[in-house]
Design a protein around this motif. Structure first.
Motif, mmCIF file in Angstrom:
data_model
loop_
_atom_site.group_PDB
_atom_site.id
_atom_site.type_symbol
_atom_site.label_atom_id
_atom_site.label_comp_id
_atom_site.label_asym_id
_atom_site.label_seq_id
_atom_site.Cartn_x
_atom_site.Cartn_y
_atom_site.Cartn_z
ATOM 1 N N SER A 35 27.423 13.795 49.377
ATOM 2 C CA SER A 35 26.640 13.554 50.595
ATOM 3 C C SER A 35 25.483 12.644 50.211
ATOM 4 C CB SER A 35 26.130 14.866 51.184
ATOM 5 O OG SER A 35 25.023 15.340 50.444
ATOM 6 N N ASP A 36 24.649 12.315 51.172
ATOM 7 C CA ASP A 36 23.486 11.471 50.888
ATOM 8 C C ASP A 36 22.458 12.185 50.014
ATOM 9 O OD1 ASP A 36 24.526 9.387 52.372
ATOM 10 O OD2 ASP A 36 23.474 9.983 54.206
ATOM 11 N N THR A 37 22.529 13.520 49.950
ATOM 12 C CA THR A 37 21.507 14.278 49.238
ATOM 13 C C THR A 37 22.028 15.128 48.085
ATOM 14 O OG1 THR A 37 21.709 16.102 50.807
ATOM 15 C CG2 THR A 37 20.035 14.405 51.284
ATOM 16 N N SER A 38 23.356 15.224 47.919
ATOM 17 C CA SER A 38 23.883 16.087 46.861
ATOM 18 C C SER A 38 25.296 15.684 46.437
ATOM 19 C CB SER A 38 23.890 17.552 47.299
ATOM 20 O OG SER A 38 24.817 17.740 48.350
ATOM 21 N N ILE A 39 25.668 16.176 45.270
ATOM 22 C CA ILE A 39 27.011 15.993 44.726
ATOM 23 C C ILE A 39 27.530 17.377 44.368
ATOM 24 C CG2 ILE A 39 28.381 15.003 42.846
ATOM 25 C CD1 ILE A 39 26.102 12.941 42.485
ATOM 26 N N THR A 40 28.758 17.694 44.766
ATOM 27 C CA THR A 40 29.375 18.957 44.393
ATOM 28 C C THR A 40 30.458 18.665 43.366
ATOM 29 O OG1 THR A 40 28.905 19.898 46.565
ATOM 30 C CG2 THR A 40 30.558 21.029 45.220
ATOM 31 N N VAL A 41 30.445 19.450 42.288
ATOM 32 C CA VAL A 41 31.337 19.237 41.155
ATOM 33 C C VAL A 41 32.109 20.518 40.871
ATOM 34 C CG1 VAL A 41 31.401 18.731 38.669
ATOM 35 C CG2 VAL A 41 29.741 17.570 40.135
ATOM 36 N N GLU A 42 33.418 20.378 40.615
ATOM 37 C CA GLU A 42 34.191 21.500 40.077
ATOM 38 C C GLU A 42 34.090 21.359 38.571
ATOM 39 O OE1 GLU A 42 38.715 22.447 39.441
ATOM 40 O OE2 GLU A 42 38.171 22.832 41.533
ATOM 41 N N THR A 43 33.416 22.310 37.938
ATOM 42 C CA THR A 43 33.153 22.209 36.504
ATOM 43 C C THR A 43 34.416 22.467 35.693
ATOM 44 O OG1 THR A 43 32.619 24.549 36.208
ATOM 45 C CG2 THR A 43 30.808 23.062 36.868
ATOM 46 N N THR A 44 34.295 22.206 34.404
ATOM 47 C CA THR A 44 35.415 22.463 33.507
ATOM 48 C C THR A 44 35.745 23.949 33.448
ATOM 49 O OG1 THR A 44 33.842 22.471 31.669
ATOM 50 C CG2 THR A 44 34.999 20.413 32.088
ATOM 51 N N ALA A 45 34.803 24.799 33.865
ATOM 52 C CA ALA A 45 35.030 26.249 33.936
ATOM 53 C C ALA A 45 35.553 26.657 35.314
ATOM 54 C CB ALA A 45 33.752 27.001 33.613
ATOM 55 N N LYS A 46 35.925 25.666 36.148
ATOM 56 C CA LYS A 46 36.485 25.892 37.495
ATOM 57 C C LYS A 46 35.495 26.526 38.455
ATOM 58 C CE LYS A 46 40.500 24.274 36.336
ATOM 59 N NZ LYS A 46 40.699 22.862 36.506
ATOM 60 N N GLN A 47 34.199 26.255 38.266
ATOM 61 C CA GLN A 47 33.177 26.733 39.191
ATOM 62 C C GLN A 47 32.686 25.557 40.016
ATOM 63 O OE1 GLN A 47 30.346 28.385 36.438
ATOM 64 N NE2 GLN A 47 31.179 30.439 36.682
ATOM 65 N N SER A 48 32.340 25.808 41.261
ATOM 66 C CA SER A 48 31.789 24.783 42.130
ATOM 67 C C SER A 48 30.265 24.795 42.014
ATOM 68 C CB SER A 48 32.205 25.044 43.581
ATOM 69 O OG SER A 48 31.711 24.029 44.415
ATOM 70 N N VAL A 49 29.695 23.635 41.642
ATOM 71 C CA VAL A 49 28.248 23.522 41.467
ATOM 72 C C VAL A 49 27.752 22.345 42.295
ATOM 73 C CG1 VAL A 49 26.392 23.096 39.808
ATOM 74 C CG2 VAL A 49 28.377 24.454 39.122
ATOM 75 N N THR A 50 26.737 22.585 43.110
ATOM 76 C CA THR A 50 26.126 21.520 43.904
ATOM 77 C C THR A 50 24.808 21.128 43.250
ATOM 78 O OG1 THR A 50 27.169 22.290 45.938
ATOM 79 C CG2 THR A 50 25.233 20.870 46.174
#
Length: 119
Positions: A35-50
């Motif tokens: 988004s314009d204000t954040s990035i959401t990543v699926e980590t190598t541990a399969k967790q979603s982190v914004t």
């Protein structure tokens, strides 16, 4: 037993990263949302982190300066982030092939030759 070993390994890895970089956190994985204000990543541990962004967030693609618009869903990233309250705020977002990195060799094939893997 496997679950305990995985948790201990994860905690050990996180502890090492915390010691090596002070309060800065590293988020590594694949971009699932931008988004314009954040990035959401699926980590190598399969967790979603914004991770939130600020006007000071720097972007680097393949070792060269970039912008948020250069980043795409599906890109693999390493985000260096500071902690602000209970949120992560990106200081730097790195993606693309890293300059000077050589492809990794995979284990030998059945004929004794090696395959090269590019990431």
């Amino acid at each position: 037993m496997n679950r305990t070993l995985a948790v201990v390994t994860l905690l050990f890895t996180v502890s090492l990263m915390a010691l090596a970089h002070g309060n800065e956190k590293h988020v590594m994985g694949k971009v699932t949302s931008i988004s314009d204000t954040s990035i959401t990543v699926e980590t190598t541990a399969k967790q979603s982190v914004t991770v939130d962004m600020s006007d000071k967030t720097k972007f680097e693609k393949s070792g060269a300066p970039a912008t948020l618009k250069d980043l795409k869903v599906g890109d693999r990233v390493v985000i260096h982030a500071g902690v602000s309250g209970d949120k992560l705020v990106a200081n730097e977002v790195q993606f693309g092939a890293m300059k000077g990195k050589q492809p990794m060799e995979s284990p030998s094939q059945s004929d004794g030759s090696a395959r090269l893997l590019a990431f």
